[in-house]
Motif scaffolding. Sequence first.
Motif, PDB file in Angstrom:
ATOM      1  N   GLU A 142       0.834  -1.200   0.000  1.00 45.24           N
ATOM      2  CA  GLU A 142       0.000   0.000   0.000  1.00 45.24           C
ATOM      3  C   GLU A 142       0.870   1.251   0.000  1.00 45.24           C
ATOM      4  O   GLU A 142       1.583   1.490  -0.963  1.00 45.24           O
ATOM      5  N   ASP A 143       0.859   2.030   1.092  1.00 45.93           N
ATOM      6  CA  ASP A 143       1.626   3.277   1.134  1.00 45.93           C
ATOM      7  C   ASP A 143       2.929   3.145   1.923  1.00 45.93           C
ATOM      8  O   ASP A 143       3.501   4.133   2.361  1.00 45.93           O
ATOM      9  N   THR A 144       3.391   1.906   2.132  1.00 44.57           N
ATOM     10  CA  THR A 144       4.640   1.685   2.854  1.00 44.57           C
ATOM     11  C   THR A 144       5.612   0.860   2.018  1.00 44.57           C
ATOM     12  O   THR A 144       5.222   0.087   1.143  1.00 44.57           O
ATOM     13  N   VAL A 145       6.883   1.060   2.318  1.00 43.87           N
ATOM     14  CA  VAL A 145       7.961   0.313   1.670  1.00 43.87           C
ATOM     15  C   VAL A 145       8.932  -0.121   2.757  1.00 43.87           C
ATOM     16  O   VAL A 145       9.251   0.656   3.661  1.00 43.87           O
ATOM     17  N   LEU A 146       9.388  -1.362   2.667  1.00 46.53           N
ATOM     18  CA  LEU A 146      10.464  -1.847   3.517  1.00 46.53           C
ATOM     19  C   LEU A 146      11.642  -2.155   2.625  1.00 46.53           C
ATOM     20  O   LEU A 146      11.493  -2.834   1.604  1.00 46.53           O
ATOM     21  N   ILE A 147      12.813  -1.659   3.001  1.00 41.79           N
ATOM     22  CA  ILE A 147      14.054  -1.984   2.297  1.00 41.79           C
ATOM     23  C   ILE A 147      14.922  -2.725   3.311  1.00 41.79           C
ATOM     24  O   ILE A 147      15.202  -2.210   4.398  1.00 41.79           O
ATOM     25  N   CYS A 148      15.327  -3.941   2.959  1.00 45.11           N
ATOM     26  CA  CYS A 148      15.974  -4.846   3.911  1.00 45.11           C
ATOM     27  C   CYS A 148      17.286  -5.385   3.354  1.00 45.11           C
ATOM     28  O   CYS A 148      17.382  -5.683   2.166  1.00 45.11           O
ATOM     29  N   PHE A 149      18.257  -5.565   4.251  1.00 44.32           N
ATOM     30  CA  PHE A 149      19.522  -6.204   3.904  1.00 44.32           C
ATOM     31  C   PHE A 149      19.898  -7.157   5.017  1.00 44.32           C
ATOM     32  O   PHE A 149      19.583  -6.917   6.180  1.00 44.32           O
ATOM     33  N   SER A 150      20.602  -8.208   4.649  1.00 42.81           N
ATOM     34  CA  SER A 150      21.173  -9.086   5.665  1.00 42.81           C
ATOM     35  C   SER A 150      22.426  -9.732   5.096  1.00 42.81           C
ATOM     36  O   SER A 150      22.674  -9.686   3.891  1.00 42.81           O
ATOM     37  N   SER A 151      23.186 -10.336   5.996  1.00 42.54           N
ATOM     38  CA  SER A 151      24.297 -11.143   5.537  1.00 42.54           C
ATOM     39  C   SER A 151      23.702 -12.282   4.706  1.00 42.54           C
ATOM     40  O   SER A 151      22.581 -12.711   4.942  1.00 42.54           O
ATOM     41  N   ALA A 152      24.445 -12.716   3.699  1.00 46.29           N
ATOM     42  CA  ALA A 152      23.914 -13.722   2.768  1.00 46.29           C
ATOM     43  C   ALA A 152      24.007 -15.136   3.314  1.00 46.29           C
ATOM     44  O   ALA A 152      23.522 -16.070   2.683  1.00 46.29           O
ATOM     45  N   ASP A 153      24.604 -15.292   4.493  1.00 47.59           N
ATOM     46  CA  ASP A 153      24.675 -16.629   5.070  1.00 47.59           C
ATOM     47  C   ASP A 153      23.281 -17.086   5.492  1.00 47.59           C
ATOM     48  O   ASP A 153      22.334 -16.306   5.566  1.00 47.59           O
ATOM     49  N   LYS A 154      23.175 -18.360   5.751  1.00 54.46           N
ATOM     50  CA  LYS A 154      21.886 -18.956   6.107  1.00 54.46           C
ATOM     51  C   LYS A 154      21.265 -18.278   7.334  1.00 54.46           C
ATOM     52  O   LYS A 154      20.065 -18.016   7.372  1.00 54.46           O
ATOM     53  N   ALA A 155      22.096 -17.962   8.334  1.00 49.76           N
ATOM     54  CA  ALA A 155      21.590 -17.350   9.564  1.00 49.76           C
ATOM     55  C   ALA A 155      21.037 -15.947   9.302  1.00 49.76           C
ATOM     56  O   ALA A 155      19.979 -15.580   9.817  1.00 49.76           O
ATOM     57  N   GLY A 156      21.722 -15.138   8.496  1.00 48.45           N
ATOM     58  CA  GLY A 156      21.255 -13.782   8.191  1.00 48.45           C
ATOM     59  C   GLY A 156      19.945 -13.792   7.442  1.00 48.45           C
ATOM     60  O   GLY A 156      19.017 -13.031   7.763  1.00 48.45           O
ATOM     61  N   LYS A 157      19.848 -14.653   6.446  1.00 48.70           N
ATOM     62  CA  LYS A 157      18.607 -14.758   5.678  1.00 48.70           C
ATOM     63  C   LYS A 157      17.461 -15.254   6.558  1.00 48.70           C
ATOM     64  O   LYS A 157      16.333 -14.784   6.438  1.00 48.70           O
ATOM     65  N   LYS A 158      17.777 -16.166   7.473  1.00 48.79           N
ATOM     66  CA  LYS A 158      16.742 -16.699   8.365  1.00 48.79           C
ATOM     67  C   LYS A 158      16.202 -15.606   9.285  1.00 48.79           C
ATOM     68  O   LYS A 158      14.991 -15.474   9.457  1.00 48.79           O
ATOM     69  N   VAL A 159      17.099 -14.791   9.856  1.00 50.70           N
ATOM     70  CA  VAL A 159      16.679 -13.701  10.736  1.00 50.70           C
ATOM     71  C   VAL A 159      15.806 -12.716   9.968  1.00 50.70           C
ATOM     72  O   VAL A 159      14.741 -12.305  10.435  1.00 50.70           O
ATOM     73  N   LEU A 160      16.245 -12.336   8.774  1.00 46.15           N
ATOM     74  CA  LEU A 160      15.489 -11.370   7.979  1.00 46.15           C
ATOM     75  C   LEU A 160      14.140 -11.932   7.554  1.00 46.15           C
ATOM     76  O   LEU A 160      13.105 -11.274   7.709  1.00 46.15           O
ATOM     77  N   ASN A 161      14.128 -13.139   7.040  1.00 47.46           N
ATOM     78  CA  ASN A 161      12.868 -13.729   6.587  1.00 47.46           C
ATOM     79  C   ASN A 161      11.890 -13.969   7.741  1.00 47.46           C
ATOM     80  O   ASN A 161      10.685 -13.806   7.582  1.00 47.46           O
ATOM     81  N   LYS A 162      12.407 -14.326   8.910  1.00 45.04           N
ATOM     82  CA  LYS A 162      11.544 -14.501  10.082  1.00 45.04           C
ATOM     83  C   LYS A 162      10.911 -13.161  10.477  1.00 45.04           C
ATOM     84  O   LYS A 162       9.714 -13.109  10.802  1.00 45.04           O
ATOM     85  N   ALA A 163      11.687 -12.092  10.426  1.00 46.06           N
ATOM     86  CA  ALA A 163      11.147 -10.767  10.734  1.00 46.06           C
ATOM     87  C   ALA A 163      10.079 -10.373   9.725  1.00 46.06           C
ATOM     88  O   ALA A 163       9.009  -9.866  10.091  1.00 46.06           O
ATOM     89  N   LEU A 164      10.327 -10.622   8.446  1.00 45.12           N
ATOM     90  CA  LEU A 164       9.335 -10.305   7.401  1.00 45.12           C
ATOM     91  C   LEU A 164       8.073 -11.149   7.574  1.00 45.12           C
ATOM     92  O   LEU A 164       6.966 -10.660   7.383  1.00 45.12           O
ATOM     93  N   ASP A 165       8.248 -12.417   7.946  1.00 44.68           N
ATOM     94  CA  ASP A 165       7.087 -13.274   8.216  1.00 44.68           C
ATOM     95  C   ASP A 165       6.235 -12.712   9.353  1.00 44.68           C
ATOM     96  O   ASP A 165       5.001 -12.707   9.283  1.00 44.68           O
ATOM     97  N   SER A 166       6.903 -12.219  10.402  1.00 43.29           N
ATOM     98  CA  SER A 166       6.161 -11.691  11.550  1.00 43.29           C
ATOM     99  C   SER A 166       5.367 -10.438  11.186  1.00 43.29           C
ATOM    100  O   SER A 166       4.404 -10.101  11.856  1.00 43.29           O
ATOM    101  N   LEU A 167       5.782  -9.767  10.115  1.00 42.83           N
ATOM    102  CA  LEU A 167       5.063  -8.578   9.631  1.00 42.83           C
ATOM    103  C   LEU A 167       4.000  -8.923   8.593  1.00 42.83           C
ATOM    104  O   LEU A 167       3.252  -8.062   8.143  1.00 42.83           O
ATOM    105  N   GLY A 168       3.954 -10.204   8.200  1.00 45.94           N
ATOM    106  CA  GLY A 168       2.974 -10.645   7.204  1.00 45.94           C
ATOM    107  C   GLY A 168       3.486 -10.574   5.765  1.00 45.94           C
ATOM    108  O   GLY A 168       2.695 -10.622   4.829  1.00 45.94           O
ATOM    109  N   TYR A 169       4.797 -10.472   5.605  1.00 45.93           N
ATOM    110  CA  TYR A 169       5.371 -10.342   4.269  1.00 45.93           C
ATOM    111  C   TYR A 169       6.208 -11.535   3.841  1.00 45.93           C
ATOM    112  O   TYR A 169       7.129 -11.424   3.045  1.00 45.93           O
ATOM    113  N   GLY A 170       5.896 -12.696   4.384  1.00 39.19           N
ATOM    114  CA  GLY A 170       6.584 -13.913   3.957  1.00 39.19           C
ATOM    115  C   GLY A 170       6.065 -14.348   2.592  1.00 39.19           C
ATOM    116  O   GLY A 170       5.076 -13.831   2.090  1.00 39.19           O
ATOM    117  N   ASP A 171       6.753 -15.272   1.992  1.00 37.34           N
ATOM    118  CA  ASP A 171       6.351 -15.741   0.656  1.00 37.34           C
ATOM    119  C   ASP A 171       5.082 -16.458   0.688  1.00 37.34           C
ATOM    120  O   ASP A 171       4.355 -17.010   1.039  1.00 37.34           O
TER     121      ASP A 171
END
Length: 171
Positions: A142-171
Amino acid sequence: MKTIKKLTALLLVGAMALSLAACGGSSKKAVTSKEFKKALEKADFDVSKSKDPDADECYEAFYMDIDSDTYAYITYYKFESKKLAKECFNDSYDELKELEDDDLFDGDITKNSWKFTAEGEFDEDSGIAYGEEAYAVGILAEDTVLICFSSADKAGKKVLNKALDSLGYGD
């Protein structure tokens, strides 16, 4: 009998068209800054208010595990309109493509109507991730944008994707 078959076919085509229309476009609901802050603090991010001249609201959230060298960074932008949010989202994606075109990013970039991802190595001259592999995600809701970065290792992606899931933006 022919009339019933034609009517049934017409109804099925109409139902399919409606179901496809419901799946198209940005169907993600925007989270409020309060929801953003609450969810990310619960996920062990440090959240602080920030400023951006183009956004009505801006927050930054940062996660760091020094022991594993894992990090994740999410910036929340709320705009006056959906149009401005879409411009920000598209500009961010275009910047990634320019880095790729200028050989400052080597990796994979994908985009749909509400999300883009990039994973690969950013050159130290890119100004992003300072010459290391990183994972980037952009979300348009809608009227919001999230710009996200993480380390490319498995742990960084997991932390970022878990946070996005908690916001309702998982795949």
